[in-house]
Design an enzyme around this catalytic site. Sequence first.
Site, PDB file in Angstrom:
ATOM      1  N   ARG A  70      -6.165   5.760  -7.470  1.00 39.15           N
ATOM      2  CA  ARG A  70      -5.946   7.211  -7.530  1.00 39.15           C
ATOM      3  C   ARG A  70      -5.970   7.706  -8.977  1.00 39.15           C
ATOM      4  NH1 ARG A  70      -0.501   7.712  -4.139  1.00 39.15           N
ATOM      5  NH2 ARG A  70      -0.857   9.950  -4.498  1.00 39.15           N
ATOM      6  N   THR A 114      -1.761   5.537   2.330  1.00 37.93           N
ATOM      7  CA  THR A 114      -2.981   4.732   2.235  1.00 37.93           C
ATOM      8  C   THR A 114      -2.997   3.781   3.419  1.00 37.93           C
ATOM      9  OG1 THR A 114      -3.061   4.844  -0.181  1.00 37.93           O
ATOM     10  CG2 THR A 114      -4.249   3.040   0.866  1.00 37.93           C
ATOM     11  N   LEU A 163       0.859  -1.174   0.000  1.00 41.44           N
ATOM     12  CA  LEU A 163       0.000   0.000   0.000  1.00 41.44           C
ATOM     13  C   LEU A 163       0.897   1.227   0.000  1.00 41.44           C
ATOM     14  CD1 LEU A 163      -2.635  -0.942   2.746  1.00 41.44           C
ATOM     15  CD2 LEU A 163      -2.927  -1.095   0.272  1.00 41.44           C
ATOM     16  N   ASP A 164       0.428   2.319  -0.595  1.00 39.39           N
ATOM     17  CA  ASP A 164       1.186   3.559  -0.549  1.00 39.39           C
ATOM     18  C   ASP A 164       1.352   4.018   0.897  1.00 39.39           C
ATOM     19  OD1 ASP A 164       1.238   3.606  -3.329  1.00 39.39           O
ATOM     20  OD2 ASP A 164      -0.551   4.862  -3.471  1.00 39.39           O
ATOM     21  N   LYS A 165       2.376   4.821   1.132  1.00 36.68           N
ATOM     22  CA  LYS A 165       2.659   5.319   2.478  1.00 36.68           C
ATOM     23  C   LYS A 165       1.420   5.924   3.131  1.00 36.68           C
ATOM     24  CE  LYS A 165       5.397   8.837   4.883  1.00 36.68           C
ATOM     25  NZ  LYS A 165       6.432   9.908   4.730  1.00 36.68           N
TER      26      LYS A 165
END
Length: 344
Positions: free
Chosen positions: A270, A169, A165-167
Amino acid sequence: MTHSYPEDSRPEADEAADPGEGVEYRALTLPSQANGQRLDKVLAELLPEFSRSYLQQLIEQGLVRKKNVKPGDAVAAPAKASLKTKAGEEWVVELRPTPQSQAFKPEPMALDIVHRDEHLLIVNKPVGLVVHPAPGNWSGTLLNGLLAADAQAAQLPRAGIVHRLDKDTSGLMVVARTRAAMDALVALIARRDVSRQYLALAHRPWRGGERREVNAPIGRDPANRLRMAVVDLALSPGKTASTTIEPLVSRDAWCWVRCTLGTGRTHQIRVHMASLGHPLVGDALYGGAPAGGLHRQALHAWRLAFVHPMTGEPLCFYADLPQDMAEAGRLLGLSYNESHPASP
């Protein structure tokens, strides 16, 4: 041939160095097959316990030096990774700890472990936690926390992490605890047999119908290499990407949506939401703006469901919205209470 020197008997040519703790020296005599090869490639073959990128860093830092054939001669000036080597040359490699070489170390941290069995973990990742060590974040990552929390993690590539997961998120991730489970989870994800659903808060009232299937390839944005974009595969490199988007609440200038991944491309939700004219609240990279006090992308991995790869048991997990997203929705007049069905 290689030789290691303890710190108190290192080669005279390095006497002026102040290497600090943890330094090791390797003396190398290059074999015949090294003739005409790149220096970084030769080092990677002679020192297989180190990655080529790590050895390239040492070269760039001037920590790999050529010696003249005669013993006692001075070490030459720092080399370049692309330097062509010759058989019989003697080199000294100074192995200093770097942020990258120390990145894969245990760091105790509080992890929200939703489920644990002998084969896998389900972790609820908080906002702000980076998943893998990388430039700018060589420590304090989920990987470091897993190494501290689970002794088995050190035996697995990437500590058992099979997706990310993105930082900024939040939400659910599955992590393997055994190599068999890791291989099986990777295969499940590749076959799209892991259901991953996200909740997102986006700009503008929803205008895409009750259910929208987005099939739009994603690749590097040709105009900005730091972000991704929907691309034409005939003109730009990229990969197919599919997302199912369902509106949950919509009014005024905002909407809550539930997104189900068909594929797992970088920044997929996104990018797809922005391409529809609904950038996520707080997602400055893709046209979103802060709102409701939220300054990070309003995206949460809410539901994770799959058949256990080792036991065959159906598994389904949910993670409540983090406080900042729930509060942002309330402040924007879009309070949403997600339900948790009992079955996958």
